[in-house]
Design a protein around this motif. Structure first.
Motif, short mmCIF file in Angstrom:
data_model
loop_
_atom_site.label_atom_id
_atom_site.label_comp_id
_atom_site.label_asym_id
_atom_site.label_seq_id
_atom_site.Cartn_x
_atom_site.Cartn_y
_atom_site.Cartn_z
N LYS A 192 -13.81 10.32 3.76
CA LYS A 192 -13.09 10.60 5.00
C LYS A 192 -12.18 11.82 4.83
O LYS A 192 -11.84 12.22 3.72
CB LYS A 192 -12.25 9.39 5.41
CG LYS A 192 -13.07 8.13 5.71
CD LYS A 192 -13.94 8.29 6.94
CE LYS A 192 -14.65 6.99 7.29
NZ LYS A 192 -15.47 7.12 8.52
N THR A 239 -8.89 -2.19 18.14
CA THR A 239 -10.09 -1.68 17.51
C THR A 239 -10.78 -0.73 18.48
O THR A 239 -10.37 -0.58 19.64
CB THR A 239 -11.06 -2.81 17.13
OG1 THR A 239 -11.61 -3.38 18.34
CG2 THR A 239 -10.36 -3.89 16.33
N TYR A 269 -7.84 7.71 13.07
CA TYR A 269 -8.23 6.54 12.27
C TYR A 269 -8.65 5.37 13.17
O TYR A 269 -9.70 4.76 12.95
CB TYR A 269 -7.07 6.12 11.37
CG TYR A 269 -7.26 4.78 10.71
CD1 TYR A 269 -8.17 4.62 9.66
CD2 TYR A 269 -6.53 3.67 11.13
CE1 TYR A 269 -8.35 3.38 9.05
CE2 TYR A 269 -6.71 2.43 10.53
CZ TYR A 269 -7.62 2.29 9.50
OH TYR A 269 -7.80 1.06 8.90
N ALA A 316 -5.00 6.07 8.10
CA ALA A 316 -5.23 4.77 7.47
C ALA A 316 -4.01 4.34 6.67
O ALA A 316 -3.62 3.16 6.70
CB ALA A 316 -6.47 4.85 6.57
N TYR A 317 -3.40 5.27 5.95
CA TYR A 317 -2.22 4.97 5.15
C TYR A 317 -1.08 4.46 6.03
O TYR A 317 -0.38 3.51 5.67
CB TYR A 317 -1.80 6.23 4.40
CG TYR A 317 -0.55 6.10 3.56
CD1 TYR A 317 -0.50 5.24 2.47
CD2 TYR A 317 0.59 6.85 3.86
CE1 TYR A 317 0.64 5.13 1.69
CE2 TYR A 317 1.74 6.74 3.08
CZ TYR A 317 1.76 5.88 2.01
OH TYR A 317 2.91 5.76 1.24
N GLY A 375 -12.93 3.26 14.06
CA GLY A 375 -13.22 1.90 13.62
C GLY A 375 -14.51 1.35 14.21
O GLY A 375 -15.09 1.90 15.15
N GLU A 383 -2.32 0.92 7.89
CA GLU A 383 -2.49 -0.20 6.96
C GLU A 383 -1.25 -0.43 6.10
O GLU A 383 -1.06 -1.54 5.57
CB GLU A 383 -3.69 0.06 6.05
CG GLU A 383 -5.01 0.17 6.80
CD GLU A 383 -6.17 0.54 5.89
OE1 GLU A 383 -6.00 0.42 4.66
OE2 GLU A 383 -7.23 0.95 6.41
N LYS A 423 0.81 -1.22 0.00
CA LYS A 423 0.00 0.00 0.00
C LYS A 423 0.85 1.28 0.00
O LYS A 423 0.31 2.37 -0.15
CB LYS A 423 -0.94 0.00 1.21
CG LYS A 423 -1.96 -1.14 1.16
CD LYS A 423 -3.02 -1.01 2.24
CE LYS A 423 -4.07 -2.09 2.08
NZ LYS A 423 -5.18 -1.95 3.06
N PHE A 428 -2.32 2.15 -1.51
CA PHE A 428 -3.42 2.67 -0.72
C PHE A 428 -4.27 3.63 -1.55
O PHE A 428 -3.75 4.50 -2.25
CB PHE A 428 -2.88 3.40 0.51
CG PHE A 428 -3.94 4.08 1.34
CD1 PHE A 428 -4.72 3.34 2.22
CD2 PHE A 428 -4.15 5.45 1.25
CE1 PHE A 428 -5.69 3.97 3.00
CE2 PHE A 428 -5.11 6.08 2.01
CZ PHE A 428 -5.89 5.33 2.89
N SER A 460 -10.04 7.16 1.01
CA SER A 460 -11.50 7.12 1.01
C SER A 460 -12.02 8.54 0.78
O SER A 460 -11.72 9.44 1.56
CB SER A 460 -12.01 6.59 2.35
OG SER A 460 -13.41 6.74 2.43
N TRP A 517 -7.83 11.49 8.50
CA TRP A 517 -8.21 10.07 8.62
C TRP A 517 -7.46 9.23 7.59
O TRP A 517 -6.96 8.15 7.90
CB TRP A 517 -9.71 9.93 8.43
CG TRP A 517 -10.26 8.55 8.66
CD1 TRP A 517 -10.84 8.07 9.80
CD2 TRP A 517 -10.28 7.46 7.71
NE1 TRP A 517 -11.23 6.76 9.62
CE2 TRP A 517 -10.89 6.36 8.34
CE3 TRP A 517 -9.86 7.32 6.39
CZ2 TRP A 517 -11.09 5.13 7.71
CZ3 TRP A 517 -10.03 6.10 5.75
CH2 TRP A 517 -10.64 5.02 6.40
N ASN A 518 -7.41 9.71 6.36
CA ASN A 518 -6.74 8.95 5.30
C ASN A 518 -5.25 8.82 5.56
O ASN A 518 -4.65 7.78 5.25
CB ASN A 518 -7.00 9.60 3.94
CG ASN A 518 -8.32 9.17 3.33
OD1 ASN A 518 -8.55 7.99 3.10
ND2 ASN A 518 -9.21 10.13 3.10
#
Length: 408
Positions: A173, A223, A278, A181-182, A282, A185, A116, A167, A170, A177-178
Motif C-alpha cells: 500500500k 466500511t 484508507y 491505517a495507522y 476497505g 487502527e 499500535k 503498527f 503494508s 494509505w498506511n
C-alpha cells in the motif's frame, strides 16, 4: 492548559526526558508540539476532561454494559495524576494495557488500539502531558460491580481480545494509505466505537468498523459497503464530514459531534485525506436487505406521517438540504441493522455540534410529545425502506424501550 512554554521549562523538560531522548530545548519544544497534536488525534479530551473543568484532570464517566468506569487524571499531579510515573510506565499503558505497578486496565481505555502507536509518538505525547498544569483531583476509575471489579479477570479478557504490537505498514500500500491505517487502527481508535462487540466487550474484528451500539447511540458502519456503509461517499465527502461535521450525506450528532468538535476538525488536511483513502479502500461484501413493500400497513401509515412531520426539512424525496438537514435517501445510518440512533433523534431531538468552520447548526426537534410508539415505528420503517433504503422494520416495542430508557 499552557499554550506557550518558557525556555526554562523547555530546558527542564529536556533534562527530564534525557533518559528517553537526547536533544536541546528547541527539540523538546518540537516534541511537545507534536505531542499536543497527537493528543488531539487520540481525542484524549473525550475520556479525561469533564466539560468546563480542568483539562485532562479526569472524572468523565464511561458507561459500559458491565458498569461504570471513570477516566483517570492524566495531569502531572504527584498525588492523583501521573506525576510519579516514568515514561516507561506510560509506554506500558499504551502498549500493553498495564498501569503503574502492573495494574491491568479495562478495555474502556483503548489500549487494544493504542498498542499500535509507535514508541516515538508515545514519547511525544508523554512530553506534552508533562507540560500540563498539575491538578489535584482524586479519581476512582474502577466503579464496576463485583465480579467485574476484580482485575484478575482481565487476564482471560486480554487473552481473547488483545494482540500486542506496533503498527506494521503494508508494503503493498501507499504511504498515504498506511498513514490512514495507522491513525484509524491506532491513536484514532475508530474501532472502539465503530466495531461490534462480543459478549465480553471485546472488538469483533471479523466485522471491523461495521458499526456498533454505544451508550444509546449507533456508531455507524464506516466500511466501504455501498448500502450500510460509506461506499457511496467520496474521499472529499469523508474529509468534509470529519472537518466540519457535515457533508451532502449526513450531519454529525451525539458522540460523533463531540468527536468532530474536540478532535477531527483540528486534524491537518493530510491526515484527514489519509484516513479517507484508507476507509474507502476497505472490503464491501455485505448484500443489501430486501425493502419492506410499499403496500405494507406500516409503510402506508409512515408515508403519511413523513409527509406531515418530516418532509418540510428532509424534503419529499428524502434528499434533505445540504449542510442543513441530512439526507435520508441511501444513508448508511438509515440502513444500519440497529435503528437505535434514528429512534433516539425522533424521540429526543438532536443538535449537531458546531465547529470552527461551521459554528452554528440546525436542530432536530423532539417528537416524543406528539408521536406515540407505533407512529414513530411506522415513520422510521417508511424511511428505512424508501428512496433506495432497505432495512428491517422498526417495532413499537423498540421505540417503547428506548423511550423508557431516555426518561430515566
Amino acid at each position: 492548559m499552557k499554550t506557550l512554554l518558557s525556555l526554562g521549562t523547555l530546558a527542564l523538560l529536556g533534562l527530564n526526558l534525557q533518559s528517553a531522548v537526547a536533544g536541546t530545548a528547541a527539540d523538546s519544544y518540537n516534541l511537545v508540539e507534536k505531542g499536543r497534536y497527537l493528543a488531539v488525534l487520540g481525542d484524549c479530551t473525550a475520556c479525561h476532561t469533564v466539560p468546563g473543568q480542568a483539562p485532562f484532570a479526569g472524572g468523565v464517566a464511561i458507561e459500559t454494559p458491565f458498569g461504570k468506569l471513570v477516566g483517570a487524571n492524566i495531569t502531572p499531579d504527584t498525588e492523583t495524576g501521573l506525576g510519579r510515573w516514568s515514561f516507561d510506565d506510560f509506554q506500558a499503558v499504551m502498549s500493553t494495557g498495564h498501569g503503574r505497578n502492573g495494574k491491568r486496565l479495562y478495555g474502556a481505555m483503548p489500549f487494544t488500539a493504542y498498542t499500535k502507536v509507535r514508541r516515538e509518538d508515545n514519547l511525544a505525547l508523554w512530553a506534552y502531558l508533562q507540560t500540563l498544569e498539575p491538578v489535584r483531583n482524586p479519581v476512582e476509575s474502577n466503579q464496576l460491580p463485583f465480579p467485574f471489579s476484580v482485575r484478575t479477570s482481565l487476564i482471560g479478557w486480554n487473552w481473547l481480545n488483545f494482540t500486542q504490537g506496533e503498527f506494521v505498514p503494508s508494503p503493498d500500500k501507499s504511504p498515504q494509505w498506511n498513514r490512514g491505517a495507522y491513525l484509524v487502527e491506532g491513536l484514532g481508535h475508530c474501532g472502539t466505537c465503530h466495531t461490534p462487540k462480543n459478549l465480553i466487550g471485546g472488538d469483533d474484528n471479523d466485522r471491523f468498523l461495521a458499526g456498533a451500539n454505544l451508550q444509546g447511540w449507533v456508531a455507524p458502519d464506516i466500511t466501504a459497503n455501498p448500502h450500510s456503509g460509506i461506499g457511496q461517499w467520496s474521499t472529499e465527502d469523508l474529509v468534509q464530514y470529519l472537518k466540519t461535521g457535515a457533508n451532502r450525506f449526513d450531519i454529525a450528532s451525539g458522540p460523533m459531534a463531540e468527536a468532530v468538535e474536540n478532535s477531527t476538525q483540528h486534524w491537518n488536511d493530510e491526515d484527514l485525506l489519509a484516513v479517507a483513502v484508507y476507509l474507502k479502500d476497505g472490503a464491501a461484501d455485505k448484500s443489501a436487505a430486501t425493502p419492506v413493500a410499499a403496500s405494507d400497513a406500516a409503510m402506508v401509515a409512515g408515508k403519511a406521517i413523513y409527509a406531515d412531520r418530516c418532509s418540510a426539512c428532509h424534503v419529499s424525496n428524502g434528499t434533505g438540504v445540504k449542510n442543513l438537514f441530512p439526507t435520508l435517501a441511501a444513508a448508511p445510518l438509515v440502513n444500519h441493522d440497529d435503528p437505535t440512533s434514528l429512534i433516539r433523534v425522533v424521540l429526543a431531538g438532536s443538535r449537531a455540534g458546531g465547529t470552527e468552520t461551521a459554528p452554528t447548526s440546525p436542530a432536530m426537534p423532539s417528537f416524543a410529545w406528539n408521536l406515540d410508539d407505533e407512529k414513530v415505528a411506522n415513520v422510521l420503517t417508511y424511511v428505512r425502506n424508501t428512496w433506495g433504503n432497505a432495512a428491517a422494520p422498526v417495532t413499537a416495542g423498540q421505540v417503547a424501550d428506548l423511550r423508557k430508557e431516555l426518561a430515566q
